[in-house]
Design a protein around this motif. Sequence first.
Motif, PDB file in Angstrom:
ATOM      1  N   VAL A   1     -16.842  -1.240  10.292  1.00  0.00           N
ATOM      2  CA  VAL A   1     -15.895  -0.176  10.568  1.00  0.00           C
ATOM      3  C   VAL A   1     -14.526  -0.804  10.807  1.00  0.00           C
ATOM      4  O   VAL A   1     -14.417  -1.837  11.453  1.00  0.00           O
ATOM      5  N   CYS A   2     -13.495  -0.160  10.250  1.00  0.00           N
ATOM      6  CA  CYS A   2     -12.141  -0.677  10.453  1.00  0.00           C
ATOM      7  C   CYS A   2     -11.179   0.489  10.669  1.00  0.00           C
ATOM      8  O   CYS A   2     -11.509   1.641  10.414  1.00  0.00           O
ATOM      9  N   SER A   3     -10.017   0.158  11.151  1.00  0.00           N
ATOM     10  CA  SER A   3      -8.964   1.137  11.368  1.00  0.00           C
ATOM     11  C   SER A   3      -7.852   0.854  10.363  1.00  0.00           C
ATOM     12  O   SER A   3      -7.406  -0.289  10.229  1.00  0.00           O
ATOM     13  N   LEU A   4      -7.421   1.872   9.645  1.00  0.00           N
ATOM     14  CA  LEU A   4      -6.382   1.707   8.631  1.00  0.00           C
ATOM     15  C   LEU A   4      -5.056   2.154   9.216  1.00  0.00           C
ATOM     16  O   LEU A   4      -4.892   3.316   9.569  1.00  0.00           O
ATOM     17  N   THR A   5      -4.133   1.226   9.324  1.00  0.00           N
ATOM     18  CA  THR A   5      -2.824   1.562   9.882  1.00  0.00           C
ATOM     19  C   THR A   5      -1.756   1.356   8.818  1.00  0.00           C
ATOM     20  O   THR A   5      -1.844   0.441   8.007  1.00  0.00           O
ATOM     21  N   GLY A   6      -0.766   2.206   8.817  1.00  0.00           N
ATOM     22  CA  GLY A   6       0.305   2.116   7.837  1.00  0.00           C
ATOM     23  C   GLY A   6       1.169   3.357   7.811  1.00  0.00           C
ATOM     24  O   GLY A   6       2.373   3.277   7.639  1.00  0.00           O
ATOM     25  N   HIS A   7       0.545   4.526   7.973  1.00  0.00           N
ATOM     26  CA  HIS A   7       1.328   5.758   8.021  1.00  0.00           C
ATOM     27  C   HIS A   7       2.145   5.787   9.315  1.00  0.00           C
ATOM     28  O   HIS A   7       1.705   5.279  10.342  1.00  0.00           O
ATOM     29  N   SER A   8       3.313   6.402   9.242  1.00  0.00           N
ATOM     30  CA  SER A   8       4.159   6.488  10.431  1.00  0.00           C
ATOM     31  C   SER A   8       3.957   7.796  11.197  1.00  0.00           C
ATOM     32  O   SER A   8       4.687   8.071  12.144  1.00  0.00           O
ATOM     33  N   GLY A   9       2.967   8.564  10.794  1.00  0.00           N
ATOM     34  CA  GLY A   9       2.650   9.815  11.469  1.00  0.00           C
ATOM     35  C   GLY A   9       1.193  10.145  11.237  1.00  0.00           C
ATOM     36  O   GLY A   9       0.440   9.334  10.675  1.00  0.00           O
ATOM     37  N   LEU A  22     -11.240   2.466  -4.152  1.00  0.00           N
ATOM     38  CA  LEU A  22      -9.948   2.828  -3.575  1.00  0.00           C
ATOM     39  C   LEU A  22     -10.084   4.067  -2.698  1.00  0.00           C
ATOM     40  O   LEU A  22     -10.827   4.992  -3.022  1.00  0.00           O
ATOM     41  N   LEU A  23      -9.337   4.070  -1.623  1.00  0.00           N
ATOM     42  CA  LEU A  23      -9.218   5.237  -0.755  1.00  0.00           C
ATOM     43  C   LEU A  23      -7.753   5.627  -0.734  1.00  0.00           C
ATOM     44  O   LEU A  23      -6.874   4.772  -0.543  1.00  0.00           O
ATOM     45  N   ALA A  24      -7.467   6.889  -0.978  1.00  0.00           N
ATOM     46  CA  ALA A  24      -6.098   7.401  -0.901  1.00  0.00           C
ATOM     47  C   ALA A  24      -5.968   8.200   0.385  1.00  0.00           C
ATOM     48  O   ALA A  24      -6.904   8.888   0.804  1.00  0.00           O
ATOM     49  N   SER A  25      -4.807   8.106   1.015  1.00  0.00           N
ATOM     50  CA  SER A  25      -4.533   8.892   2.210  1.00  0.00           C
ATOM     51  C   SER A  25      -3.150   9.507   2.088  1.00  0.00           C
ATOM     52  O   SER A  25      -2.251   8.936   1.478  1.00  0.00           O
ATOM     53  N   ARG A  33      -0.833   6.723   0.415  1.00  0.00           N
ATOM     54  CA  ARG A  33      -1.121   5.289   0.474  1.00  0.00           C
ATOM     55  C   ARG A  33      -2.476   5.017  -0.154  1.00  0.00           C
ATOM     56  O   ARG A  33      -3.382   5.841  -0.085  1.00  0.00           O
ATOM     57  N   LEU A  34      -2.594   3.847  -0.761  1.00  0.00           N
ATOM     58  CA  LEU A  34      -3.852   3.401  -1.355  1.00  0.00           C
ATOM     59  C   LEU A  34      -4.412   2.243  -0.542  1.00  0.00           C
ATOM     60  O   LEU A  34      -3.664   1.352  -0.129  1.00  0.00           O
ATOM     61  N   TRP A  35      -5.728   2.266  -0.352  1.00  0.00           N
ATOM     62  CA  TRP A  35      -6.422   1.262   0.445  1.00  0.00           C
ATOM     63  C   TRP A  35      -7.641   0.756  -0.321  1.00  0.00           C
ATOM     64  O   TRP A  35      -8.247   1.497  -1.079  1.00  0.00           O
ATOM     65  N   THR A  36      -8.010  -0.488  -0.067  1.00  0.00           N
ATOM     66  CA  THR A  36      -9.255  -1.043  -0.592  1.00  0.00           C
ATOM     67  C   THR A  36     -10.340  -0.846   0.460  1.00  0.00           C
ATOM     68  O   THR A  36     -10.036  -0.591   1.625  1.00  0.00           O
ATOM     69  N   PRO A  37     -11.639  -0.948   0.097  1.00  0.00           N
ATOM     70  CA  PRO A  37     -12.709  -0.691   1.065  1.00  0.00           C
ATOM     71  C   PRO A  37     -12.677  -1.607   2.290  1.00  0.00           C
ATOM     72  O   PRO A  37     -13.190  -1.249   3.339  1.00  0.00           O
ATOM     73  N   ASP A  38     -12.066  -2.773   2.177  1.00  0.00           N
ATOM     74  CA  ASP A  38     -11.996  -3.665   3.335  1.00  0.00           C
ATOM     75  C   ASP A  38     -10.827  -3.336   4.256  1.00  0.00           C
ATOM     76  O   ASP A  38     -10.544  -4.055   5.210  1.00  0.00           O
ATOM     77  N   GLY A  39     -10.122  -2.231   3.972  1.00  0.00           N
ATOM     78  CA  GLY A  39      -9.061  -1.769   4.855  1.00  0.00           C
ATOM     79  C   GLY A  39      -7.687  -2.305   4.530  1.00  0.00           C
ATOM     80  O   GLY A  39      -6.748  -2.078   5.278  1.00  0.00           O
ATOM     81  N   GLN A  40      -7.538  -2.998   3.422  1.00  0.00           N
ATOM     82  CA  GLN A  40      -6.237  -3.519   3.036  1.00  0.00           C
ATOM     83  C   GLN A  40      -5.503  -2.490   2.176  1.00  0.00           C
ATOM     84  O   GLN A  40      -6.106  -1.832   1.349  1.00  0.00           O
ATOM     85  N   GLN A  41      -4.199  -2.390   2.390  1.00  0.00           N
ATOM     86  CA  GLN A  41      -3.420  -1.545   1.500  1.00  0.00           C
ATOM     87  C   GLN A  41      -3.276  -2.271   0.181  1.00  0.00           C
ATOM     88  O   GLN A  41      -3.193  -3.491   0.133  1.00  0.00           O
ATOM     89  N   GLY A  49       0.906  -6.663   1.079  1.00  0.00           N
ATOM     90  CA  GLY A  49      -0.263  -5.861   1.426  1.00  0.00           C
ATOM     91  C   GLY A  49       0.004  -4.404   1.706  1.00  0.00           C
ATOM     92  O   GLY A  49      -0.853  -3.715   2.230  1.00  0.00           O
ATOM     93  N   GLN A  50       1.178  -3.903   1.366  1.00  0.00           N
ATOM     94  CA  GLN A  50       1.481  -2.500   1.641  1.00  0.00           C
ATOM     95  C   GLN A  50       1.854  -1.786   0.360  1.00  0.00           C
ATOM     96  O   GLN A  50       2.618  -2.307  -0.438  1.00  0.00           O
ATOM     97  N   TYR A  51       1.304  -0.592   0.176  1.00  0.00           N
ATOM     98  CA  TYR A  51       1.720   0.231  -0.957  1.00  0.00           C
ATOM     99  C   TYR A  51       1.829   1.672  -0.521  1.00  0.00           C
ATOM    100  O   TYR A  51       0.854   2.248  -0.047  1.00  0.00           O
ATOM    101  N   GLU A  52       2.994   2.218  -0.642  1.00  0.00           N
ATOM    102  CA  GLU A  52       3.175   3.636  -0.353  1.00  0.00           C
ATOM    103  C   GLU A  52       3.819   4.291  -1.557  1.00  0.00           C
ATOM    104  O   GLU A  52       4.712   3.722  -2.188  1.00  0.00           O
ATOM    105  N   MET A  53       3.311   5.463  -1.883  1.00  0.00           N
ATOM    106  CA  MET A  53       3.845   6.241  -2.994  1.00  0.00           C
ATOM    107  C   MET A  53       4.729   7.327  -2.394  1.00  0.00           C
ATOM    108  O   MET A  53       4.252   8.157  -1.613  1.00  0.00           O
TER     109      MET A  53
END
Length: 89
Positions: A1-9, A22-25, A33-41, A49-53
Amino acid sequence: VCSLTGHSGPVDCVAWNHDGSLLASGGYDYTVRLWTPDGQQKGSLTGPGQYEMTGHRGIVRCVAFSPGGSLLASASDDGRVRLWDPTTM
């Protein structure tokens, strides 16, 4: 289990692609934002390591991958649906 941080809200929606690679949020910061299963953007547009659309002008309420995973759709309070190509990121 991991916590995905990156959004500012707050995050309003998430979706896995067809093969779970891939996980999109989407959220209140108007980004997708796009994430890999290991919690990396995925990607490196805004820094290592960051990608925001960006492009929406309102809260992103829904994200969904096409059945084959070649497109990602996002819907926002700005009244727009945007299509992204996750394979180029």
